[in-house]
Scaffold this motif. Sequence first.
Motif, PDB file in Angstrom:
ATOM      1  N   GLN A 216      -1.540   6.831   4.069  1.00 17.78           N
ATOM      2  CA  GLN A 216      -1.488   8.269   3.404  1.00 17.78           C
ATOM      3  C   GLN A 216      -1.107   8.106   2.003  1.00 17.78           C
ATOM      4  OE1 GLN A 216       1.673  10.719   5.060  1.00 17.78           O
ATOM      5  NE2 GLN A 216       1.438  12.399   3.391  1.00 17.78           N
ATOM      6  N   LEU A 217      -0.148   7.212   1.614  1.00 14.10           N
ATOM      7  CA  LEU A 217       0.042   6.946   0.060  1.00 14.10           C
ATOM      8  C   LEU A 217      -1.125   6.415  -0.403  1.00 14.10           C
ATOM      9  CD1 LEU A 217       2.002   7.007  -2.457  1.00 14.10           C
ATOM     10  CD2 LEU A 217       2.885   4.971  -1.459  1.00 14.10           C
ATOM     11  N   TYR A 218      -1.660   5.454   0.138  1.00 14.64           N
ATOM     12  CA  TYR A 218      -2.917   4.718  -0.541  1.00 14.64           C
ATOM     13  C   TYR A 218      -4.142   5.722  -0.518  1.00 14.64           C
ATOM     14  CZ  TYR A 218      -6.870   1.244  -0.967  1.00 14.64           C
ATOM     15  OH  TYR A 218      -7.674   0.612  -1.373  1.00 14.64           O
TER      16      TYR A 218
ATOM     17  N   LYS B 268      -5.465   6.572  -4.516  1.00 16.12           N
ATOM     18  CA  LYS B 268      -6.912   6.527  -4.792  1.00 16.12           C
ATOM     19  C   LYS B 268      -7.501   7.570  -5.177  1.00 16.12           C
ATOM     20  CE  LYS B 268      -8.548   5.026  -0.735  1.00 16.12           C
ATOM     21  NZ  LYS B 268      -9.714   4.550   0.229  1.00 16.12           N
ATOM     22  N   ILE B 269      -7.158   8.747  -4.534  1.00 14.49           N
ATOM     23  CA  ILE B 269      -7.653  10.071  -5.035  1.00 14.49           C
ATOM     24  C   ILE B 269      -6.930  10.685  -6.462  1.00 14.49           C
ATOM     25  CG2 ILE B 269      -7.704  12.614  -4.236  1.00 14.49           C
ATOM     26  CD1 ILE B 269      -7.776  11.709  -1.280  1.00 14.49           C
ATOM     27  N   SER B 270      -5.808  10.577  -6.421  1.00 10.69           N
ATOM     28  CA  SER B 270      -5.182  11.295  -7.642  1.00 10.69           C
ATOM     29  C   SER B 270      -5.508  10.196  -8.914  1.00 10.69           C
ATOM     30  CB  SER B 270      -3.471  11.346  -7.370  1.00 10.69           C
ATOM     31  OG  SER B 270      -2.996  10.004  -7.173  1.00 10.69           O
ATOM     32  N   CYS B 271      -5.358   9.066  -8.751  1.00  9.59           N
ATOM     33  CA  CYS B 271      -5.701   7.967  -9.733  1.00  9.59           C
ATOM     34  C   CYS B 271      -6.978   7.628  -9.912  1.00  9.59           C
ATOM     35  CB  CYS B 271      -4.814   6.750  -9.786  1.00  9.59           C
ATOM     36  SG  CYS B 271      -3.006   6.991  -9.672  1.00  9.59           S
ATOM     37  N   LYS B 272      -7.921   8.259  -8.983  1.00  8.31           N
ATOM     38  CA  LYS B 272      -9.413   7.507  -9.299  1.00  8.31           C
ATOM     39  C   LYS B 272      -9.600   6.323  -9.067  1.00  8.31           C
ATOM     40  CE  LYS B 272     -10.466  12.290 -11.340  1.00  8.31           C
ATOM     41  NZ  LYS B 272     -10.899  12.796 -12.688  1.00  8.31           N
ATOM     42  N   GLN B 273      -8.748   5.539  -8.386  1.00  9.09           N
ATOM     43  CA  GLN B 273      -8.784   4.142  -8.261  1.00  9.09           C
ATOM     44  C   GLN B 273      -8.568   3.337  -9.483  1.00  9.09           C
ATOM     45  OE1 GLN B 273     -11.540   2.706  -5.251  1.00  9.09           O
ATOM     46  NE2 GLN B 273     -12.039   4.662  -4.565  1.00  9.09           N
ATOM     47  N   ASN B 274      -8.030   3.955 -10.358  1.00  9.53           N
ATOM     48  CA  ASN B 274      -7.721   3.488 -11.648  1.00  9.53           C
ATOM     49  C   ASN B 274      -6.052   3.461 -11.984  1.00  9.53           C
ATOM     50  OD1 ASN B 274      -7.719   2.344 -14.220  1.00  9.53           O
ATOM     51  ND2 ASN B 274      -8.364   4.237 -15.349  1.00  9.53           N
ATOM     52  N   PHE B 275      -5.402   2.392 -11.820  1.00  5.24           N
ATOM     53  CA  PHE B 275      -4.264   2.300 -12.144  1.00  5.24           C
ATOM     54  C   PHE B 275      -3.762   1.634 -13.332  1.00  5.24           C
ATOM     55  CE2 PHE B 275      -5.511   1.495  -7.614  1.00  5.24           C
ATOM     56  CZ  PHE B 275      -5.107   2.592  -7.140  1.00  5.24           C
ATOM     57  N   VAL B 276      -4.695   1.546 -14.143  1.00  3.42           N
ATOM     58  CA  VAL B 276      -4.333   1.161 -15.752  1.00  3.42           C
ATOM     59  C   VAL B 276      -4.489   2.146 -16.639  1.00  3.42           C
ATOM     60  CG1 VAL B 276      -4.921  -0.782 -17.341  1.00  3.42           C
ATOM     61  CG2 VAL B 276      -5.158  -1.138 -14.931  1.00  3.42           C
ATOM     62  N   ASP B 277      -3.604   2.237 -17.589  1.00  2.00           N
ATOM     63  CA  ASP B 277      -3.780   3.180 -18.591  1.00  2.00           C
ATOM     64  C   ASP B 277      -4.019   4.761 -18.210  1.00  2.00           C
ATOM     65  OD1 ASP B 277      -3.281   1.176 -20.336  1.00  2.00           O
ATOM     66  OD2 ASP B 277      -5.480   0.850 -20.731  1.00  2.00           O
TER      67      ASP B 277
ATOM     68  N   THR C  91       2.962  10.428  -9.883  1.00  3.51           N
ATOM     69  CA  THR C  91       4.054  10.851  -9.097  1.00  3.51           C
ATOM     70  C   THR C  91       3.516   9.551  -7.798  1.00  3.51           C
ATOM     71  OG1 THR C  91       4.299  12.931  -9.488  1.00  3.51           O
ATOM     72  CG2 THR C  91       4.732  12.240  -7.050  1.00  3.51           C
ATOM     73  N   ALA C  92       2.174   9.521  -7.524  1.00  4.19           N
ATOM     74  CA  ALA C  92       1.909   8.546  -6.443  1.00  4.19           C
ATOM     75  C   ALA C  92       2.365   7.065  -6.899  1.00  4.19           C
ATOM     76  CB  ALA C  92       0.457   8.612  -6.246  1.00  4.19           C
TER      77      ALA C  92
ATOM     78  N   ALA D 121      -1.313  -4.501  -1.525  1.00  4.84           N
ATOM     79  CA  ALA D 121      -0.319  -3.880  -0.918  1.00  4.84           C
ATOM     80  C   ALA D 121      -0.530  -2.970   0.347  1.00  4.84           C
ATOM     81  CB  ALA D 121       0.450  -3.216  -1.730  1.00  4.84           C
ATOM     82  N   HIS D 122      -1.584  -2.513   0.344  1.00  6.86           N
ATOM     83  CA  HIS D 122      -2.100  -1.611   1.616  1.00  6.86           C
ATOM     84  C   HIS D 122      -2.679  -2.640   2.636  1.00  6.86           C
ATOM     85  CE1 HIS D 122      -4.885   0.960   3.606  1.00  6.86           C
ATOM     86  NE2 HIS D 122      -3.975   1.345   3.860  1.00  6.86           N
ATOM     87  N   ARG D 123      -3.161  -3.471   2.211  1.00  7.38           N
ATOM     88  CA  ARG D 123      -3.726  -4.419   3.303  1.00  7.38           C
ATOM     89  C   ARG D 123      -2.464  -5.183   3.779  1.00  7.38           C
ATOM     90  NH1 ARG D 123      -8.974  -7.388   0.582  1.00  7.38           N
ATOM     91  NH2 ARG D 123     -10.071  -5.624   0.486  1.00  7.38           N
ATOM     92  N   LEU D 124      -1.513  -5.316   3.177  1.00  8.98           N
ATOM     93  CA  LEU D 124      -0.448  -6.250   3.717  1.00  8.98           C
ATOM     94  C   LEU D 124       0.677  -5.272   4.389  1.00  8.98           C
ATOM     95  CD1 LEU D 124       0.292  -8.749   0.885  1.00  8.98           C
ATOM     96  CD2 LEU D 124      -0.746  -9.041   3.190  1.00  8.98           C
ATOM     97  N   ALA D 125       0.297  -3.843   4.491  1.00  3.92           N
ATOM     98  CA  ALA D 125       1.220  -2.891   5.146  1.00  3.92           C
ATOM     99  C   ALA D 125       2.618  -2.746   4.478  1.00  3.92           C
ATOM    100  CB  ALA D 125       1.443  -3.264   6.489  1.00  3.92           C
ATOM    101  N   LEU D 126       2.262  -2.801   3.188  1.00  2.43           N
ATOM    102  CA  LEU D 126       3.674  -2.605   2.254  1.00  2.43           C
ATOM    103  C   LEU D 126       3.274  -1.167   1.856  1.00  2.43           C
ATOM    104  CD1 LEU D 126       3.677  -5.906   0.075  1.00  2.43           C
ATOM    105  CD2 LEU D 126       4.900  -5.288   2.415  1.00  2.43           C
ATOM    106  N   VAL D 127       2.265  -0.518   1.958  1.00  4.50           N
ATOM    107  CA  VAL D 127       1.934   0.875   1.481  1.00  4.50           C
ATOM    108  C   VAL D 127       1.404   1.688   2.618  1.00  4.50           C
ATOM    109  CG1 VAL D 127       0.372   2.283  -0.083  1.00  4.50           C
ATOM    110  CG2 VAL D 127       1.737   0.358  -0.903  1.00  4.50           C
ATOM    111  N   SER D 128       1.910   2.850   3.058  1.00  4.11           N
ATOM    112  CA  SER D 128       1.266   3.649   4.154  1.00  4.11           C
ATOM    113  C   SER D 128      -0.305   3.948   3.852  1.00  4.11           C
ATOM    114  CB  SER D 128       2.123   4.789   4.386  1.00  4.11           C
ATOM    115  OG  SER D 128       1.797   5.400   3.394  1.00  4.11           O
TER     116      SER D 128
END
Length: 379
Positions: free
Chosen positions: A142-144, A148-157, A167-168, A133-140
């Motif tokens: 800043q949000l990316y 990455k930082i808040s979720c520590k690159q883990n978006f599962v569980d 929140t992110a 989504a970030h590579r396709l410019a759907l996500v800024s």
Amino acid sequence: MEFDIHSYNGGLPRLLYYPYTWTKTASFVYVDSPVGTGFSYSISLDWSTSDTKSIEEASQFVRKWLIKHSQYLNLRLFIGGDSYSGLIVPKITKRLIEDNDAHVEPHLNVTGYLVGSPTTDQHINVNSRVILAHRLALVSDQLYEELKISCKQNFVDVDPSNTACLTALSKYEKNIEGILTIDPLEPNCAFASPRPELPLSVRKSLVDQSSDEQQFLLSPPKVPSDLRCRAFNYALAYNWANDPGVQEALHVRKGTVKYWSHCNQTISYTKDIQSVIDVHMWLSQRPLEVLLDVGDHDLVVPIVAAQTWLKILNLTVSYKWRPWYVDGQVAGYTKKFDQEAYGYRLTYAIVKRGGHTAPEFYRRECYEMFQRWLHFYPL
């Protein structure tokens, strides 16, 4: 075949001959799996099934079908599927090879397998959506970085106490809620209105959210007046498949399937396989021809996921990254891997602008890809 949408005015859609169908290159046996999908049915009252059970049933079907049609036993046998079948196809292939090793008769000429936009590892798959989504410019940017930082690159569980990550993720979902995830380049005609906002407390991870692909097929879509919408083709499929004349021509047994649907959501199905990377590793030590194709605009099973698990296999690169062509135009990019000691070869093909799954969006290009691979030609 393809539907003639330009002359459609209700009733039974007219079919047109399509010159680049895969059946011009190979013989196919299509299987509605698991039982309860498509025109398949069971006389048992218990239709509950699972990944593991459907693999066992499909493996038995292949063997029984070839026993009944023994004239095909000596032909090269390839097992294929796409999307969620990425978890199923490698397991079926492994099972059939194991039966050969155990001298189960008859011996099947298992030559290879093909997987398109395949779900291979659920954890990798979900995490890869944010990256693409970030590579396709759907996500800024800043949000990316925030994700990455808040979720520590883990978006599962995600830990429910990790408010920053939740929140992110909420911002991320808001960014892509109007996007058709099977192909962000196409108009999103799946919903009449945006999906309702979910409370932050229930957003535990991206894996909790149904993909647009699933919601797109939950119920028969109404025929839209705008022919830009992919939903129009799905609507025609319902009209065609539920016509009594069509079902008679297809030899569907009367009374077994009251209503055909693209996705039967009423089946009691247990998803008991989360990853098949270890299966691909096992298969890489066998003399097999493998085709892996993905669309570079698929947000359901992102190209990033395929690249991630391919690295885990640690295969030798035999042909470096290069474009492949159809009619002098770049159709995508390809790379070839092998395990020379075992005679294993894997062709990795990216379909340019392809969605989920690529053959639905670029049929001519995918036909050329398939027939070249099948005949051992370089893409």
